[in-house]
Write a protein that holds these residues in place. Structure first.
Motif, PDB file in Angstrom:
ATOM      1  N   ILE A  34       1.076  -1.422   0.162  1.00  0.00           N
ATOM      2  CA  ILE A  34       0.144   0.193   0.042  1.00  0.00           C
ATOM      3  C   ILE A  34       0.759   1.222   0.458  1.00  0.00           C
ATOM      4  N   ALA A  35       1.057   1.945  -0.462  1.00  0.00           N
ATOM      5  CA  ALA A  35       1.542   3.311  -1.276  1.00  0.00           C
ATOM      6  C   ALA A  35      -0.007   4.714  -0.711  1.00  0.00           C
ATOM      7  N   ALA A  98      -3.132   0.676  -4.007  1.00  0.00           N
ATOM      8  CA  ALA A  98      -2.615  -0.714  -3.685  1.00  0.00           C
ATOM      9  C   ALA A  98      -1.824  -1.498  -4.778  1.00  0.00           C
ATOM     10  N   GLY A  99      -0.548  -2.513  -4.670  1.00  0.00           N
ATOM     11  CA  GLY A  99      -0.357  -3.148  -5.860  1.00  0.00           C
ATOM     12  C   GLY A  99      -0.311  -4.352  -5.101  1.00  0.00           C
ATOM     13  N   TRP A 100       0.580  -5.025  -6.033  1.00  0.00           N
ATOM     14  CA  TRP A 100       1.276  -6.561  -6.004  1.00  0.00           C
ATOM     15  C   TRP A 100       2.213  -6.921  -5.683  1.00  0.00           C
ATOM     16  N   GLY A 101       3.378  -6.621  -5.100  1.00  0.00           N
ATOM     17  CA  GLY A 101       4.328  -7.342  -5.178  1.00  0.00           C
ATOM     18  C   GLY A 101       5.387  -5.824  -5.893  1.00  0.00           C
ATOM     19  N   VAL A 102       5.073  -4.836  -5.730  1.00  0.00           N
ATOM     20  CA  VAL A 102       5.156  -3.739  -6.275  1.00  0.00           C
ATOM     21  C   VAL A 102       6.999  -2.744  -5.275  1.00  0.00           C
ATOM     22  N   ARG A 106      10.263  -1.071  -8.207  1.00  0.00           N
ATOM     23  CA  ARG A 106       8.865  -0.363  -9.429  1.00  0.00           C
ATOM     24  C   ARG A 106       8.055   0.115  -8.207  1.00  0.00           C
ATOM     25  N   VAL A 107       8.433   0.897  -7.470  1.00  0.00           N
ATOM     26  CA  VAL A 107       7.705   1.136  -6.044  1.00  0.00           C
ATOM     27  C   VAL A 107       6.800   2.532  -6.300  1.00  0.00           C
ATOM     28  N   SER A 108       7.789   2.919  -7.135  1.00  0.00           N
ATOM     29  CA  SER A 108       7.919   4.588  -7.826  1.00  0.00           C
ATOM     30  C   SER A 108       6.640   4.922  -9.239  1.00  0.00           C
ATOM     31  N   GLU A 112       1.989   0.579 -12.248  1.00  0.00           N
ATOM     32  CA  GLU A 112       2.068  -1.020 -10.837  1.00  0.00           C
ATOM     33  C   GLU A 112       1.088  -1.058 -10.140  1.00  0.00           C
ATOM     34  N   TYR A 113      -0.158   0.310  -9.666  1.00  0.00           N
ATOM     35  CA  TYR A 113      -1.333  -0.229  -8.954  1.00  0.00           C
ATOM     36  C   TYR A 113      -2.420  -0.688  -9.823  1.00  0.00           C
TER      37      TYR A 113
END
Length: 126
Positions: A34-35, A98-102, A106-108, A112-113
């Motif tokens: 979760i970001a 929310a993203g799976w495995g980000v 790749r977090v930014s 990817e979300y």
């Protein structure tokens, strides 16, 4: 139905604090990262912070390190962003996603979300 409900925004003076909440439902919370992103007027949406629920890793943008803290309450399926020492440049609409495995390189990356909340406005006056 997947829902991410961001709340807690408001008007605060520089140096003040706010706590944002992102209440989620409709997906397996423990499996997702979760970001918090933010978007200021005329600017691109940018990553603020991310927490990996199944690994416990956290990420912060350089601009908020030491001032913001992300945390997760798995019992409530809710992620929080504690924002201290707020600055006028923190003014933006804050979104949770929310993203799976980000979590990782790749977090930014917005693409990817999988799921996004509606945003909550934070205004910091000087």
């Amino acid at each position: 139905e997947v829902q991410l409900q961001a709340s807690g925004g408001g008007l605060v003076q520089a140096g003040g604090s706010l706590r944002l909440s992102c209440a989620t439902s409709g997906f397996t919370f423990d499996d997702y990262d979760i970001a918090w992103f933010r978007q200021a007027p005329g600017k691109e949406r940018e990553l603020v912070s991310c927490i990996s629920n199944n690994e416990g890793r956290t990420y912060y943008a350089d601009s908020v390190k030491g001032r913001f803290t992300i945390s997760s309450d798995n019992a409530k399926n809710t992620v929080y962003l504690q924002m201290n020492s707020l600055k006028p440049e923190d003014t933006a609409v804050y979104y949770c996603a929310a993203g799976w495995g980000v979590a990782g390189p790749r977090v930014s990356l917005l693409d990817e979300y999988d799921y996004w909340g509606q945003g909550t406005l934070v205004t910091v006056s000087s």
